[in-house]
Design a protein around this motif. Structure first.
Motif, PDB file in Angstrom:
ATOM      1  N   LEU A 317       0.808  -1.214   0.000  1.00 22.11           N
ATOM      2  CA  LEU A 317       0.000   0.000   0.000  1.00 22.11           C
ATOM      3  C   LEU A 317       0.847   1.272   0.000  1.00 22.11           C
ATOM      4  N   VAL A 318       2.048   1.208   0.554  1.00 21.30           N
ATOM      5  CA  VAL A 318       2.918   2.392   0.563  1.00 21.30           C
ATOM      6  C   VAL A 318       3.277   2.772  -0.861  1.00 21.30           C
ATOM      7  N   LEU A 341       2.312  13.163   1.746  1.00 14.69           N
ATOM      8  CA  LEU A 341       2.280  11.731   2.103  1.00 14.69           C
ATOM      9  C   LEU A 341       3.242  11.474   3.248  1.00 14.69           C
ATOM     10  N   GLU A 342       2.735  10.847   4.314  1.00  8.01           N
ATOM     11  CA  GLU A 342       3.572  10.438   5.443  1.00  8.01           C
ATOM     12  C   GLU A 342       3.449   8.920   5.594  1.00  8.01           C
ATOM     13  N   ALA A 343       4.522   8.238   5.295  1.00  7.83           N
ATOM     14  CA  ALA A 343       4.528   6.763   5.423  1.00  7.83           C
ATOM     15  C   ALA A 343       5.334   6.382   6.654  1.00  7.83           C
ATOM     16  N   ASN A 344       4.657   5.992   7.710  1.00 10.27           N
ATOM     17  CA  ASN A 344       5.319   5.602   8.954  1.00 10.27           C
ATOM     18  C   ASN A 344       5.616   4.103   9.020  1.00 10.27           C
ATOM     19  N   VAL A 345       5.580   3.468   7.901  1.00 15.62           N
ATOM     20  CA  VAL A 345       5.883   2.049   7.799  1.00 15.62           C
ATOM     21  C   VAL A 345       6.549   1.823   6.453  1.00 15.62           C
ATOM     22  N   ASN A 346       7.537   0.951   6.406  1.00 14.54           N
ATOM     23  CA  ASN A 346       8.283   0.722   5.165  1.00 14.54           C
ATOM     24  C   ASN A 346       7.467  -0.056   4.140  1.00 14.54           C
ATOM     25  N   LYS A 347       6.694  -1.015   4.616  1.00 13.85           N
ATOM     26  CA  LYS A 347       5.933  -1.862   3.699  1.00 13.85           C
ATOM     27  C   LYS A 347       4.630  -2.261   4.376  1.00 13.85           C
ATOM     28  N   ALA A 348       3.535  -2.267   3.614  1.00 13.61           N
ATOM     29  CA  ALA A 348       2.222  -2.685   4.139  1.00 13.61           C
ATOM     30  C   ALA A 348       1.537  -3.539   3.076  1.00 13.61           C
ATOM     31  N   VAL A 376      -6.208  24.552   0.676  1.00 13.95           N
ATOM     32  CA  VAL A 376      -6.346  23.478   1.660  1.00 13.95           C
ATOM     33  C   VAL A 376      -5.181  22.501   1.538  1.00 13.95           C
ATOM     34  N   VAL A 377      -4.756  21.976   2.669  1.00  7.95           N
ATOM     35  CA  VAL A 377      -3.671  20.992   2.693  1.00  7.95           C
ATOM     36  C   VAL A 377      -4.267  19.624   3.023  1.00  7.95           C
ATOM     37  N   VAL A 378      -4.015  18.656   2.150  1.00 11.09           N
ATOM     38  CA  VAL A 378      -4.494  17.282   2.350  1.00 11.09           C
ATOM     39  C   VAL A 378      -3.300  16.403   2.704  1.00 11.09           C
ATOM     40  N   THR A 379      -3.392  15.710   3.829  1.00  6.80           N
ATOM     41  CA  THR A 379      -2.304  14.843   4.293  1.00  6.80           C
ATOM     42  C   THR A 379      -2.759  13.393   4.285  1.00  6.80           C
ATOM     43  N   ILE A 380      -1.950  12.537   3.666  1.00 11.53           N
ATOM     44  CA  ILE A 380      -2.226  11.093   3.650  1.00 11.53           C
ATOM     45  C   ILE A 380      -1.152  10.410   4.495  1.00 11.53           C
ATOM     46  N   ARG A 381      -1.575   9.711   5.527  1.00 11.74           N
ATOM     47  CA  ARG A 381      -0.623   9.081   6.444  1.00 11.74           C
ATOM     48  C   ARG A 381      -0.900   7.571   6.494  1.00 11.74           C
ATOM     49  N   ILE A 382       0.164   6.770   6.426  1.00 12.48           N
ATOM     50  CA  ILE A 382       0.061   5.298   6.488  1.00 12.48           C
ATOM     51  C   ILE A 382       0.758   4.838   7.757  1.00 12.48           C
ATOM     52  N   ASP A 383       0.022   4.103   8.612  1.00 13.20           N
ATOM     53  CA  ASP A 383       0.564   3.616   9.886  1.00 13.20           C
ATOM     54  C   ASP A 383       0.309   2.125  10.014  1.00 13.20           C
ATOM     55  N   ALA A 384       1.210   1.489  10.797  1.00 12.68           N
ATOM     56  CA  ALA A 384       1.013   0.075  11.146  1.00 12.68           C
ATOM     57  C   ALA A 384       0.354   0.007  12.507  1.00 12.68           C
ATOM     58  N   SER A 396      -8.158   3.488  23.928  1.00 14.19           N
ATOM     59  CA  SER A 396      -9.027   4.366  23.153  1.00 14.19           C
ATOM     60  C   SER A 396      -9.290   3.833  21.757  1.00 14.19           C
ATOM     61  N   ASN A 397      -8.370   3.028  21.211  1.00 16.37           N
ATOM     62  CA  ASN A 397      -8.511   2.577  19.829  1.00 16.37           C
ATOM     63  C   ASN A 397      -8.860   1.105  19.702  1.00 16.37           C
ATOM     64  N   MET A 398      -8.991   0.401  20.813  1.00 12.25           N
ATOM     65  CA  MET A 398      -9.183  -1.050  20.765  1.00 12.25           C
ATOM     66  C   MET A 398     -10.435  -1.418  19.982  1.00 12.25           C
ATOM     67  N   ALA A 399     -11.542  -0.721  20.247  1.00 13.38           N
ATOM     68  CA  ALA A 399     -12.809  -1.083  19.605  1.00 13.38           C
ATOM     69  C   ALA A 399     -12.743  -0.909  18.099  1.00 13.38           C
ATOM     70  N   SER A 400     -11.997   0.139  17.630  1.00 11.72           N
ATOM     71  CA  SER A 400     -12.011   0.439  16.202  1.00 11.72           C
ATOM     72  C   SER A 400     -10.925  -0.298  15.428  1.00 11.72           C
ATOM     73  N   SER A 401      -9.757  -0.569  16.065  1.00 14.57           N
ATOM     74  CA  SER A 401      -8.626  -1.111  15.320  1.00 14.57           C
ATOM     75  C   SER A 401      -8.354  -2.581  15.582  1.00 14.57           C
ATOM     76  N   GLN A 402      -9.092  -3.204  16.452  1.00 19.93           N
ATOM     77  CA  GLN A 402      -8.824  -4.602  16.773  1.00 19.93           C
ATOM     78  C   GLN A 402      -9.033  -5.475  15.539  1.00 19.93           C
ATOM     79  N   GLY A 403      -8.048  -6.293  15.213  1.00 17.80           N
ATOM     80  CA  GLY A 403      -8.144  -7.182  14.065  1.00 17.80           C
ATOM     81  C   GLY A 403      -7.614  -6.574  12.786  1.00 17.80           C
ATOM     82  N   PHE A 404      -7.236  -5.284  12.771  1.00 17.99           N
ATOM     83  CA  PHE A 404      -6.701  -4.630  11.580  1.00 17.99           C
ATOM     84  C   PHE A 404      -5.197  -4.424  11.740  1.00 17.99           C
ATOM     85  N   HIS A 405      -4.485  -4.324  10.606  1.00 19.70           N
ATOM     86  CA  HIS A 405      -3.017  -4.230  10.638  1.00 19.70           C
ATOM     87  C   HIS A 405      -2.491  -2.894  10.125  1.00 19.70           C
TER      88      HIS A 405
END
Length: 475
Positions: A317-318, A341-348, A376-384, A396-405
């Protein structure tokens, strides 16, 4: 139907039992008659045929040596009488035996056991002499009785009727129990088929026995038919919704096309070339809009009803989003807009349909640009998304991110969305209240959301008025 099957089986069982009972009675009677006849004839034949061992010597009867040996062997005795009933010779007779008999005593001697309870006396004749042969054997007996044919037939009819009545009652009881046990599963099976015919798909309890496989197959058939019925209902709803959406969405552009077409038809001679160009351009634009609308409606309907086969392939995806941004900025009228674009992961790596995922992400970027000012400034960020998140963030994020990578965040610093409109962003035709831009079919956000869901992902939106909007894609 239940009682019809029961009666059929019951009738078969009763018929078999009655026939077997009658045959058994006949065989029993025949065997008894044969036994008595054989037993009686064997002793009677011996007694009557003993005359061949009696010879005359000087006018007096005597038993020869062979006859004496046979008497000893059979434990029998013989008493020879003259015409007056007087004894003229005897061999091995008991001491208590009398020497002379009247005719009545001779008859009495033959009919009953006068000597003792173990001896049976038989009568014979040789050379004008009569003789008694007594055989001492408990297994030998003779019964003399008188009878009346009418009474015998009457009693035999009563006995036969009694036997048949008892046998039929037994057969009815056994047949009823057997028939009920045999036909109960069939009745349940027939009810199950009736339910299938009435489109009521209900599993049946599986009884043990010969019908077990039948019930298993019926339950499997019921499940399959239920699935087919639900699928058919789903397709019917999909078709009805499609027809309703198309008819609703086509009214406005069709009305516009129809109006300008009527204007061209009635006043074409009075219109200037510029007006003709403008009217035909409007008709063309509305036709293109109708085509895009039909394509978008078809896509969103197929996505929501899981009727669109996705072409999954393993994608980084990066790299995918970086190439998408380069293509967008090079070829679109938004080349001078600010997209970071902010990619906080090398590969996804994720399995995605590249064509649909590209459309979804471009939809979000396009909406951020078109509904805000040009600066307007649009920022796309990729996180693991790691399981080792700190406690506060994890809570705070358990309910929304559980099971996702992986999370893809598309944020802007524009107008934001009023709180009352946030819940409607992914509805069809939502264009917001903070812009006059009405380009597009109004299905972009709905289609983008459906694409993410089709990838088994999730999407979250948060917005603060006058501060900006953030869309988070979780995969």
């Amino acid at each position: 139907m239940k009682w019809k099957l029961t009666r059929r089986f019951l009738g078969s069982v009763v018929t078999i039992v009655v026939i077997v009972g009658i045959v058994n009675i006949i065989i029993l009677v025949c065997l008894l008659l044969y036994h008595f006849k054989t037993q009686e004839e064997s002793v009677e034949t011996f007694s009557r045929g003993f005359s061949r061992y009696i010879k005359l010597q000087d006018g007096n009867p005597i038993v020869n040596e062979e006859g004496l040996k046979i008497l000893e062997k059979k434990k029998a005795w013989i008493q020879i009488l003259n015409g007056k009933g007087e004894q003229v010779a005897s061999y091995h007779t008991p001491e208590s035996l009398q020497a002379a008999y009247t005719p009545a005593e001779i008859v009495q001697m033959y009919k009953y056991r006068e000597i003792d309870a173990e001896t049976t006396v038989f009568v014979g004749e040789a050379h004008d002499f009569s003789y008694f042969v007594g055989i001492k054997d408990r297994g030998i007996g003779r019964y003399v009785f008188s009878y009346n044919y009418v009474h015998i037939i009457k009693y035999l009819n009563i006995i036969l009727l009694l036997f048949l009545t008892v046998d039929i009652m037994i057969a009815l009881v056994i047949g009823f129990l057997f028939g009920k046990k045999l036909t109960s599963p069939l009745h349940i099976l027939i009810e199950g088929i009736q339910q299938l015919r009435e489109r009521r798909f209900k599993k049946m309890a599986i009884p043990k026995g010969v019908y077990e496989d039948v019930f298993h197959n019926m339950n499997e058939l019921s499940v399959k038919l239920d699935e087919f019925e639900k699928e058919r209902d789903k397709l019917d709803r999909m078709r009805e919704e499609w027809i309703s959406n198309v008819s609703h969405d086509m009214k406005t552009p069709l009305a516009s096309i129809h109006g300008y077409a009527e204007l061209l038809k009635d006043g074409a001679a009075n219109l200037t070339p510029q007006e003709l160009f403008e009217y035909t351009a409007i008709i063309n634009r509305q036709a293109i809009y109708m085509k895009d609308l039909l394509d978008d409606l078809n896509l969103t309907m197929r996505l929501r009803n899981q009727q669109l086969p996705l072409q999954f392939q393993e994608v980084d995806l990066v790299v995918f989003i970086r190439e998408l941004m380069i293509e967008f900025l090079n070829d679109s009228p938004y080349a001078d807009r600010q997209i970071e674009l902010e990619a906080n992961v090398n590969k996804a790596l994720h399995p995605v349909d590249k064509k649909l995922m590209k459309r979804a992400i471009l939809n979000f970027i396009y909406n951020a640009l078109v509904h805000n000012e040009e600066d307007v400034v649009v920022t796309i960020r990729i996180d693991a998304l790691h399981p080792s998140l700190d406690h506060e963030k994890k809570s705070s994020n358990m309910a929304s991110s559980q099971g996702f990578h992986t999370s893809i965040t598309i944020a802007d610093n524009g107008y934001g969305i009023p709180a009352k409109d946030v819940a409607q962003v992914f509805d069809r035709y939502y264009r917001g209240t903070n812009t006059s831009n009405t380009h597009g079919t109004g299905l972009g956000m709905a289609i983008a959301r459906d694409i993410i869901l089709a990838h088994h992902g999730n999407i979250e939106l948060s917005s603060i008025e006058n501060k900006g909007t953030t869309i988070t894609i979780l995969l």
